[in-house]
Design a protein around this motif. Structure first.
Motif, PDB file in Angstrom:
ATOM      1  N   VAL A 142      53.559  42.675  52.543  1.00 37.39           N
ATOM      2  CA  VAL A 142      52.131  42.373  52.611  1.00 37.39           C
ATOM      3  C   VAL A 142      51.981  40.865  52.482  1.00 37.39           C
ATOM      4  CG1 VAL A 142      49.904  42.673  51.460  1.00 37.39           C
ATOM      5  CG2 VAL A 142      51.527  44.556  51.518  1.00 37.39           C
ATOM      6  N   VAL A 143      51.058  40.310  53.218  1.00 38.44           N
ATOM      7  CA  VAL A 143      50.738  38.900  53.063  1.00 38.44           C
ATOM      8  C   VAL A 143      49.386  38.821  52.364  1.00 38.44           C
ATOM      9  CG1 VAL A 143      50.304  36.728  54.247  1.00 38.44           C
ATOM     10  CG2 VAL A 143      52.023  38.302  55.133  1.00 38.44           C
ATOM     11  N   SER A 144      49.346  38.099  51.285  1.00 38.43           N
ATOM     12  CA  SER A 144      48.112  37.962  50.510  1.00 38.43           C
ATOM     13  C   SER A 144      47.490  36.607  50.835  1.00 38.43           C
ATOM     14  CB  SER A 144      48.453  38.055  49.019  1.00 38.43           C
ATOM     15  OG  SER A 144      47.317  37.877  48.232  1.00 38.43           O
ATOM     16  N   PHE A 145      46.190  36.605  51.039  1.00 32.15           N
ATOM     17  CA  PHE A 145      45.458  35.363  51.353  1.00 32.15           C
ATOM     18  C   PHE A 145      44.490  35.073  50.226  1.00 32.15           C
ATOM     19  CE2 PHE A 145      46.773  37.196  55.349  1.00 32.15           C
ATOM     20  CZ  PHE A 145      47.253  36.108  56.060  1.00 32.15           C
ATOM     21  N   THR A 146      44.330  33.823  49.904  1.00 31.76           N
ATOM     22  CA  THR A 146      43.333  33.420  48.909  1.00 31.76           C
ATOM     23  C   THR A 146      42.378  32.419  49.546  1.00 31.76           C
ATOM     24  OG1 THR A 146      44.725  31.640  48.065  1.00 31.76           O
ATOM     25  CG2 THR A 146      44.909  33.768  46.966  1.00 31.76           C
ATOM     26  N   TYR A 147      41.159  32.427  49.049  1.00 32.64           N
ATOM     27  CA  TYR A 147      40.123  31.510  49.537  1.00 32.64           C
ATOM     28  C   TYR A 147      39.420  30.893  48.344  1.00 32.64           C
ATOM     29  CZ  TYR A 147      40.689  34.072  53.917  1.00 32.64           C
ATOM     30  OH  TYR A 147      41.213  34.637  55.055  1.00 32.64           O
TER      31      TYR A 147
END
Length: 151
Positions: A142-147
């Motif tokens: 899984v690739v986790s993205f943060t903003y």
């Protein structure tokens, strides 16, 4: 020192003093230098019905713990449990206490009828990845993205 010397306690909304000690332990183990809340009583996640916290006590000392959130799944209505933090004081690591915490949250999840329990670990945190693998967790690609929030 045997595992019988330790007691796992699920924290209730009245356990603010133990929760503060647990947060201090997380900061110590994770070497977290972020500013600390000045009033942990004002922000008390123990008041939330979807927040779960366990502390491992050795006498009156908090030596480990776990925090998690129960997430409502709007597709099935079956909850999922997200482990947010889990840590054991360095001097007590590798004694089976982390696995005790995982068993406790798995039992909680079973009692709630949860679909699954999941946790995220940074791939570069090899100690965490090894722990979750040895404890029976199955990894997912899984690739986790943060903003960053905007105002």
């Amino acid at each position: 020192m045997t595992l019988q010397n330790f007691k796992i306690r699920q924290l209730s909304k009245n356990d603010v003093h133990l929760f503060k000690k647990l947060v201090e332990l997380f900061r110590e183990v994770f070497e977290d230098n972020q500013p600390q809340l000045t009033d942990a009583v004002q922000f008390n996640p123990l008041q939330r019905p979807d927040f779960i916290a366990y502390a491992i006590l050795n006498e009156h000392e908090v030596i480990g713990g776990l925090t998690a959130y129960e997430l409502a799944n709007y597709y099935s209505g079956i909850p999922e449990i997200f482990i947010y933090d889990i840590a054991i004081k360095t001097a007590y690591q590798r004694k089976g206490l982390g696995k005790m915490l995982l068993r406790e949250i798995m039992k909680y999840a079973g009692d709630q009828g949860a679909k699954e329990v999941f946790v995220m670990a940074h791939t570069e945190d090899q100690q965490a990845v090894d722990f979750y693998t040895k404890a029976g967790g199955k990894d997912e690609a899984v690739v986790s993205f943060t903003y960053k929030p905007v105002k």
